[in-house]
Design an enzyme around this catalytic site. Sequence first.
Site, PDB file in Angstrom:
ATOM      1  N   SER A  30     -30.745 -68.063-140.303  1.00 40.64           N
ATOM      2  CA  SER A  30     -30.889 -69.064-141.708  1.00 40.64           C
ATOM      3  C   SER A  30     -29.250 -69.357-141.900  1.00 40.64           C
ATOM      4  CB  SER A  30     -31.637 -68.746-142.331  1.00 40.64           C
ATOM      5  OG  SER A  30     -32.988 -67.852-142.077  1.00 40.64           O
ATOM      6  N   HIS A  61     -33.045 -73.595-139.387  1.00 40.51           N
ATOM      7  CA  HIS A  61     -32.831 -73.462-138.519  1.00 40.51           C
ATOM      8  C   HIS A  61     -33.583 -74.385-137.565  1.00 40.51           C
ATOM      9  CE1 HIS A  61     -33.605 -69.212-138.461  1.00 40.51           C
ATOM     10  NE2 HIS A  61     -33.836 -69.845-139.499  1.00 40.51           N
ATOM     11  N   HIS A  83     -40.016 -66.936-136.904  1.00 42.69           N
ATOM     12  CA  HIS A  83     -40.662 -65.419-137.449  1.00 42.69           C
ATOM     13  C   HIS A  83     -42.063 -65.546-137.585  1.00 42.69           C
ATOM     14  CE1 HIS A  83     -37.050 -67.931-139.385  1.00 42.69           C
ATOM     15  NE2 HIS A  83     -37.033 -66.682-139.680  1.00 42.69           N
ATOM     16  N   TYR A  85     -43.909 -64.470-140.322  1.00 44.11           N
ATOM     17  CA  TYR A  85     -44.426 -65.217-141.250  1.00 44.11           C
ATOM     18  C   TYR A  85     -44.855 -66.307-141.246  1.00 44.11           C
ATOM     19  CZ  TYR A  85     -39.980 -67.651-142.771  1.00 44.11           C
ATOM     20  OH  TYR A  85     -38.372 -68.172-142.640  1.00 44.11           O
ATOM     21  N   GLU A  86     -44.221 -67.216-140.379  1.00 44.77           N
ATOM     22  CA  GLU A  86     -44.680 -68.830-139.618  1.00 44.77           C
ATOM     23  C   GLU A  86     -46.365 -68.909-139.571  1.00 44.77           C
ATOM     24  OE1 GLU A  86     -41.560 -71.153-138.821  1.00 44.77           O
ATOM     25  OE2 GLU A  86     -40.222 -69.430-138.260  1.00 44.77           O
ATOM     26  N   ALA A 113     -29.914 -64.039-141.830  1.00 42.90           N
ATOM     27  CA  ALA A 113     -29.480 -63.732-143.643  1.00 42.90           C
ATOM     28  C   ALA A 113     -30.490 -62.722-144.408  1.00 42.90           C
ATOM     29  CB  ALA A 113     -29.267 -65.652-143.787  1.00 42.90           C
ATOM     30  N   MET A 211     -36.188 -60.521-142.832  1.00 49.22           N
ATOM     31  CA  MET A 211     -37.946 -61.065-142.222  1.00 49.22           C
ATOM     32  C   MET A 211     -37.495 -61.494-140.715  1.00 49.22           C
ATOM     33  SD  MET A 211     -38.570 -63.742-145.710  1.00 49.22           S
ATOM     34  CE  MET A 211     -39.304 -63.276-146.626  1.00 49.22           C
ATOM     35  N   SER A 212     -36.572 -60.606-140.233  1.00 47.34           N
ATOM     36  CA  SER A 212     -36.840 -60.907-138.560  1.00 47.34           C
ATOM     37  C   SER A 212     -36.045 -60.061-138.208  1.00 47.34           C
ATOM     38  CB  SER A 212     -35.542 -62.135-138.658  1.00 47.34           C
ATOM     39  OG  SER A 212     -34.209 -62.120-139.131  1.00 47.34           O
ATOM     40  N   ASN A 235     -28.324 -62.847-151.239  1.00 45.48           N
ATOM     41  CA  ASN A 235     -28.226 -62.391-152.120  1.00 45.48           C
ATOM     42  C   ASN A 235     -28.195 -60.842-152.419  1.00 45.48           C
ATOM     43  OD1 ASN A 235     -30.517 -63.291-150.733  1.00 45.48           O
ATOM     44  ND2 ASN A 235     -31.607 -61.865-152.339  1.00 45.48           N
ATOM     45  N   HIS A 247     -34.799 -70.084-150.888  1.00 45.41           N
ATOM     46  CA  HIS A 247     -33.884 -69.887-149.441  1.00 45.41           C
ATOM     47  C   HIS A 247     -33.455 -70.477-150.040  1.00 45.41           C
ATOM     48  CE1 HIS A 247     -34.581 -69.067-145.763  1.00 45.41           C
ATOM     49  NE2 HIS A 247     -34.028 -70.695-145.452  1.00 45.41           N
TER      50      HIS A 247
END
Length: 273
Positions: A30, A61, A83, A85-86, A113, A211-212, A235, A247
């Site tokens: 990201s 992306h 991802h 989560y998608e 990220a 998350m990746s 963050n 995000h």
Amino acid sequence: MQRLQEILETRDFIMSKTDNQPKIGMILGSGLGSLANEIENPFKIPYSEIPHFAKSEAIGHANELVIGQLKGKTVVAMKGRFHYYEGYTLDEVTFPVRVMKALGVEQLIITNACGAVNTDFNPGDLMLITDHINLVGTNPLIGPNNDELGTRFPDLSQTYHPDLRNIASKVAKEKNISLQQGVYAWWSGPAYETPAEIRMIRTLGADAVGMSTVPEAIVAVHGKMKVLGISCLTNMACGILDQPLSHDEVIEVASKVRTQFVGLVKGIVEEME
């Protein structure tokens, strides 16, 4: 065997479009896709045109594969990733890694990220991944194993290859780029972690959470590729600071460290064999 056939079909499609034969692959997270803009004589293929490829809906992306020259090396870069989560299966998430291997890629740079769990780190830091913790409760290698793709029980003791980590540390020192080192925890998302979960993740020994990256790294090692992982800490993780997470912040901070990130990765590619 069906998936192997799809891998070969995708490889053949890409090879029909370009004479470049990449040895180095990159997955850009990201807000980090600008690195692909540094590739010389680029050939770009939208994911929507590539057989069997998925498409990321995540903000930041670009959904295109870029093949060309970077610091004298032939590279292939994913400008955007898929991802878990998608709603994609881990087979779909990691399919591009299989295709890169089929194209001849031997070394893979995976970037992301993510949030800092280690309170000694700060937003905007870059972190060299030394190891990971899989918190998702699944694995991209679950299911029948195809011995043509890799062994049934791969060793992950050196997932993030020491030789590539040494190169990264050397380049960072030469370029006076601050490069943290730490353990990355994989969280499924898309919801951010709770403060209690972050305390758990810190207790388990992770320095960052995202998350990746982990599924791609596992599949790359399964295929006997050398992996380098670099995180942009955008963050502080939930509960460390008294402020909500978004995000938008991830994209904003990633863009601020773009110059350092691009300089570091270009220097690493130049040093790769």
